[in-house]
Design an enzyme around this catalytic site. Structure first.
Site, mmCIF file in Angstrom:
data_model
loop_
_atom_site.group_PDB
_atom_site.id
_atom_site.type_symbol
_atom_site.label_atom_id
_atom_site.label_comp_id
_atom_site.label_asym_id
_atom_site.label_seq_id
_atom_site.Cartn_x
_atom_site.Cartn_y
_atom_site.Cartn_z
ATOM 1 N N SER A 165 21.322 53.061 -9.456
ATOM 2 C CA SER A 165 21.856 53.754 -8.275
ATOM 3 C C SER A 165 23.132 54.499 -8.618
ATOM 4 O O SER A 165 23.521 55.407 -7.894
ATOM 5 C CB SER A 165 22.220 52.749 -7.182
ATOM 6 O OG SER A 165 21.186 51.877 -6.929
ATOM 7 N N HIS B 260 14.937 57.239 -9.097
ATOM 8 C CA HIS B 260 15.670 56.434 -8.111
ATOM 9 C C HIS B 260 14.791 56.221 -6.882
ATOM 10 O O HIS B 260 14.645 57.102 -6.037
ATOM 11 C CB HIS B 260 16.984 57.148 -7.745
ATOM 12 C CG HIS B 260 17.900 56.334 -6.894
ATOM 13 N ND1 HIS B 260 18.604 56.839 -5.825
ATOM 14 C CD2 HIS B 260 18.227 55.020 -6.939
ATOM 15 C CE1 HIS B 260 19.316 55.884 -5.274
ATOM 16 N NE2 HIS B 260 19.110 54.776 -5.928
ATOM 17 N N GLU C 89 14.171 60.042 -5.919
ATOM 18 C CA GLU C 89 15.046 61.050 -6.522
ATOM 19 C C GLU C 89 14.773 61.028 -8.027
ATOM 20 O O GLU C 89 14.893 59.964 -8.651
ATOM 21 C CB GLU C 89 16.524 60.709 -6.273
ATOM 22 C CG GLU C 89 16.985 60.973 -4.853
ATOM 23 C CD GLU C 89 18.479 60.691 -4.672
ATOM 24 O OE1 GLU C 89 19.184 61.553 -4.139
ATOM 25 O OE2 GLU C 89 18.947 59.590 -5.048
ATOM 26 N N ASN D 127 22.807 59.323 -1.661
ATOM 27 C CA ASN D 127 23.989 58.472 -1.475
ATOM 28 C C ASN D 127 25.288 59.271 -1.487
ATOM 29 O O ASN D 127 26.284 58.864 -0.881
ATOM 30 C CB ASN D 127 24.024 57.359 -2.522
ATOM 31 C CG ASN D 127 22.956 56.310 -2.237
ATOM 32 O OD1 ASN D 127 22.535 56.149 -1.085
ATOM 33 N ND2 ASN D 127 22.495 55.622 -3.258
#
Ligand SMILES: NC(=O)c1ccc[n+]([C@@H]2O[C@H](COP(=O)([O-])OP(=O)(O)OC[C@H]3O[C@@H](n4cnc5c(N)ncnc54)[C@H](O)[C@@H]3O)[C@@H](O)[C@H]2O)c1
Length: 282
Positions: free
Chosen positions: A119, A140, A152, A190
């Site tokens: 992450s 991801h 991702e 994120n």
């Protein structure tokens, strides 16, 4: 490249979710963890998850049996040798990932692609510890993997077009929607999400509205399924704070400063659902 067998490192939350998504899509899986107990727990989680889908009549019992038969659990990295792609989904630690990637790099045939589900760690930096940086990429996935449509795909500076194309096709074959992202802290989702949560804490700290009204505003005004403060409680306030601190140090831009109220709540141990109290009480 035709990917028929995927190796997965780590049978935890993400590893077993990725294993389920692959197996249901007809891809063979070798899932490796450090102990037989961890592997067995991961396989039991997949079985339980498929049972819930069976109950809801989303899959048949034959489909469940076929998916389970495609997953081989192991505590030995040697069993990864038949895979065309290995996805690393072990605990989030730079030193641990470097150790695992070096081990994989020495073991796997040179054409095998290695992906990391990290992450927060730089894909470019992880690629550089292998001798196949062009065949290294970020994949991801989102939690819970079987439910979440997004992957991702993160290209390190060294990732080749062929590697990107193979992994993009594989994510699509899983029924996911991949988006392609250049390597940078937080990738895309994120990078946008966590500063938004942080801003919700500023709004709360300034007393502009109650937590309930802030969350209702974002749910009803922006069509978000959950408000940012309730989401912070789910993610963990400590995780949100740690991510903001990474952005601040990596980008050196004060727009990423963590809200003092967020810091204060973390210092008080109000980390969210996992401690029974965050913004809300549970
Ligand atoms: N949990 C999430 O919401 C989420 C979402 C996206 C990405 N990620 C990333 O996915 C990765 C895994 O996270 P998780 O939530 O599944 O963690 P987890 O703690 O649930 O599982 C990690 C697993 O890795 C295993 N492991 C540790 N060292 C190992 C080794 N040397 N070889 C093989 N297995 C080893 C552990 O035993 C454990 O079972 C992390 O990089 C994390 O940042 C997590």
């Amino acid at each position: 490249m035709n990917i028929t067998t995927v190796g997965i490192i780590g049978a935890g939350t993400m590893g077993n979710g990725i294993a389920q998504a692959c197996a249901v899509s007809g891809i063979n899986v070798v899932m490796v963890d450090i102990s037989e107990a961890a592997v067995a727990k991961g396989i039991a989680t997949v079985s339980g998850s498929l049972d819930r889908l069976l109950k809801k009549e989303k899959i048949t019992s034959d489909a469940k049996a076929a998916a389970m038969a495609r997953i081989k659990g192991s505590s030995s990295y040697d069993d990864l040798k038949g895979a065309q792609l290995v996805i690393e989904a072990a605990t989030e630690s730079y030193d641990l990932k470097v150790k695992i990637l070096k081990q994989l790099d020495g073991l796997l045939a040179p054409e095998v692609i290695i992906a990391s589900n990290t992450s927060s760690i730089s894909i470019t930096k992880l690629a550089a510890v292998t001798t196949r940086a062009d065949k290294f990429i970020g994949m991801h996935f989102f939690n819970p993997v079987p439910m979440m449509a997004l992957v991702e795909i993160i290209r390190g500076l060294q990732t080749s077009d062929a590697t990107h194309a193979a992994v993009h096709a594989m994510a699509t074959a899983l029924g996911k929607t991949p988006i392609t992202v250049k390597n940078a802290p937080g990738f895309v989702v994120n990078r946008i999400l966590v500063p938004m949560i942080n801003e919700a804490f500023f709004v709360l700290a300034e007393g502009l509205a109650t937590p309930e009204d802030i969350d209702a505003g974002m749910k009803l005004g922006c069509n978000q399924p959950i408000g940012p403060l309730a989401l912070a409680d789910m993610v963990g306030l400590d995780v949100c704070l740690a991510v903001m601190e990474v952005y601040l140090s990596e980008f050196g831009d004060s727009k990423y400063r963590a809200c003092p109220l967020l810091k204060e709540m973390v210092a008080a141990g109000r980390l969210g659902r996992k401690t029974g109290q965050g913004v809300y009480k549970y």
